[in-house]
Design a protein around this motif. Structure first.
Motif, PDB file in Angstrom:
ATOM      1  N   ASN A 285       3.438   3.961   4.473  1.00  0.00           N
ATOM      2  CA  ASN A 285       4.322   2.855   4.988  1.00  0.00           C
ATOM      3  C   ASN A 285       3.776   1.267   4.647  1.00  0.00           C
ATOM      4  OD1 ASN A 285       6.312   2.069   7.395  1.00  0.00           O
ATOM      5  ND2 ASN A 285       3.635   1.840   8.526  1.00  0.00           N
ATOM      6  N   ASP A 286       2.547   1.457   4.451  1.00  0.00           N
ATOM      7  CA  ASP A 286       2.213  -0.026   3.969  1.00  0.00           C
ATOM      8  C   ASP A 286       3.011  -0.522   2.529  1.00  0.00           C
ATOM      9  OD1 ASP A 286       0.060  -0.385   5.393  1.00  0.00           O
ATOM     10  OD2 ASP A 286      -1.653   1.046   4.736  1.00  0.00           O
ATOM     11  N   LEU A 287       3.332   0.678   1.209  1.00  0.00           N
ATOM     12  CA  LEU A 287       3.904   0.684   0.002  1.00  0.00           C
ATOM     13  C   LEU A 287       5.379  -0.122   0.113  1.00  0.00           C
ATOM     14  CD1 LEU A 287       2.979   0.077  -2.693  1.00  0.00           C
ATOM     15  CD2 LEU A 287       3.431   2.362  -2.624  1.00  0.00           C
ATOM     16  N   ASP A 288       5.755   0.457   1.863  1.00  0.00           N
ATOM     17  CA  ASP A 288       7.259   0.482   2.135  1.00  0.00           C
ATOM     18  C   ASP A 288       7.422  -0.855   2.286  1.00  0.00           C
ATOM     19  OD1 ASP A 288       7.951   2.895   1.027  1.00  0.00           O
ATOM     20  OD2 ASP A 288       7.655   4.047   3.122  1.00  0.00           O
ATOM     21  N   LYS A 289       6.124  -1.102   3.136  1.00  0.00           N
ATOM     22  CA  LYS A 289       6.806  -2.129   4.160  1.00  0.00           C
ATOM     23  C   LYS A 289       6.466  -3.794   2.791  1.00  0.00           C
ATOM     24  CE  LYS A 289       5.044  -5.291   7.621  1.00  0.00           C
ATOM     25  NZ  LYS A 289       3.943  -5.543   8.922  1.00  0.00           N
ATOM     26  N   PHE A 290       5.218  -2.999   1.393  1.00  0.00           N
ATOM     27  CA  PHE A 290       5.037  -4.694   0.562  1.00  0.00           C
ATOM     28  C   PHE A 290       6.720  -4.313   0.202  1.00  0.00           C
ATOM     29  CE2 PHE A 290       4.031  -5.436  -3.439  1.00  0.00           C
ATOM     30  CZ  PHE A 290       3.006  -6.836  -3.259  1.00  0.00           C
ATOM     31  N   THR A 291       6.601  -3.121  -0.702  1.00  0.00           N
ATOM     32  CA  THR A 291       8.093  -3.075  -1.163  1.00  0.00           C
ATOM     33  C   THR A 291       9.365  -4.199  -0.470  1.00  0.00           C
ATOM     34  OG1 THR A 291       7.545  -1.201  -2.352  1.00  0.00           O
ATOM     35  CG2 THR A 291       9.469  -1.980  -2.714  1.00  0.00           C
ATOM     36  N   ALA A 292       9.819  -3.776   0.969  1.00  0.00           N
ATOM     37  CA  ALA A 292      10.909  -4.525   1.093  1.00  0.00           C
ATOM     38  C   ALA A 292      10.317  -5.678   1.337  1.00  0.00           C
ATOM     39  CB  ALA A 292      10.589  -3.890   2.947  1.00  0.00           C
ATOM     40  N   SER A 293       8.771  -6.399   1.543  1.00  0.00           N
ATOM     41  CA  SER A 293       8.737  -7.487   1.350  1.00  0.00           C
ATOM     42  C   SER A 293       8.697  -8.154   0.957  1.00  0.00           C
ATOM     43  CB  SER A 293       7.323  -7.869   1.897  1.00  0.00           C
ATOM     44  OG  SER A 293       7.252  -7.544   3.183  1.00  0.00           O
ATOM     45  N   LEU A 294       8.423  -7.692  -0.657  1.00  0.00           N
ATOM     46  CA  LEU A 294       9.115  -8.046  -2.645  1.00  0.00           C
ATOM     47  C   LEU A 294      10.347  -8.513  -3.039  1.00  0.00           C
ATOM     48  CD1 LEU A 294       6.690  -9.815  -4.539  1.00  0.00           C
ATOM     49  CD2 LEU A 294       6.840  -6.319  -5.337  1.00  0.00           C
TER      50      LEU A 294
END
Length: 149
Positions: A135-144
C-alpha cells in the motif's frame, strides 16, 4: 504537465527504503535524479553518478538539498522539517510512503512532529518506522506519477 530534463529529483536517501529507490529509478529518463546521503551510508554497489555523499551531521543532507533545489523540482524525504523549508521555494515534496507535503498542512505536521519527539523523550515510542508495505509503495507511485503528469 510533462516535465523535462531540467527538473531534478533530490532524494534524502539516508532513510529511504530500497523499494522506493528502485521505483524512483524508473523515472531516470524524465529527470535528473540525485540521491543524497552521508558517508555512513556509502555503498560501492550504487551507481555513483547518481549519488552524492557528504559528511555526517545532523542536518548535512538537508542543507545540501536545500541549497541546490529550485522551483519545479521534487524532494523525496521523510523529514518534515526539510519539506517545510523547500515548499516555499516552489518545490514539490513527498515522503517515501507517498504523503504529499503542502503549505496548507505543513504547520500541523511540524506540530505533530514536535509532540512525537516529546513522547519519544519520555520513552513512549521505541520502534523505528514500519517496513514499507505494498500500500505504501502504491501510494508513493501515485504521488510520483502526479509530479510527471
Amino acid at each position: 504537465m510533462e516535465q523535462d530534463k531540467n527538473i531534478s529529483i533530490y532524494v534524502d536517501a539516508d532513510a529511504c527504503p530500497g523499494e522506493i529507490k528502485n521505483k524512483i529509478m524508473t523515472y531516470i529518463s524524465k529527470a535528473d535524479i540525485r540521491f543524497v546521503a552521508t558517508y555512513n551510508h556509502y555503498s560501492a554497489n550504487e551507481d555513483q553518478t547518481l549519488w552524492t555523499y557528504i559528511d555526517a551531521g545532523s542536518e548535512a543532507v538537508d542543507m545540501y538539498i536545500l541549497n541546490r533545489v529550485k522551483a519545479g523540482d521534487l524532494v523525496i524525504t521523510q523529514d518534515i522539517g526539510l519539506a517545510s523549508l523547500v515548499l516555499p521555494k516552489g518545490v514539490y515534496a513527498i515522503s517515501p510512503r507517498g504523503k504529499e507535503y503542502n503549505q496548507d498542512t505543513i504547520e500541523t505536521s511540524l506540530s505533530f512532529r514536535y509532540l512525537y519527539q516529546e513522547e519519544r523523550k519520555k520513552g513512549r515510542f521505541h520502534s523505528g518506522p514500519k517496513k514499507v508495505s505494498k500500500n505504501d509503495l502504491d501510494k508513493f507511485t501515485a504521488s510520483l506519477k502526479k509530479f510527471f503528469d
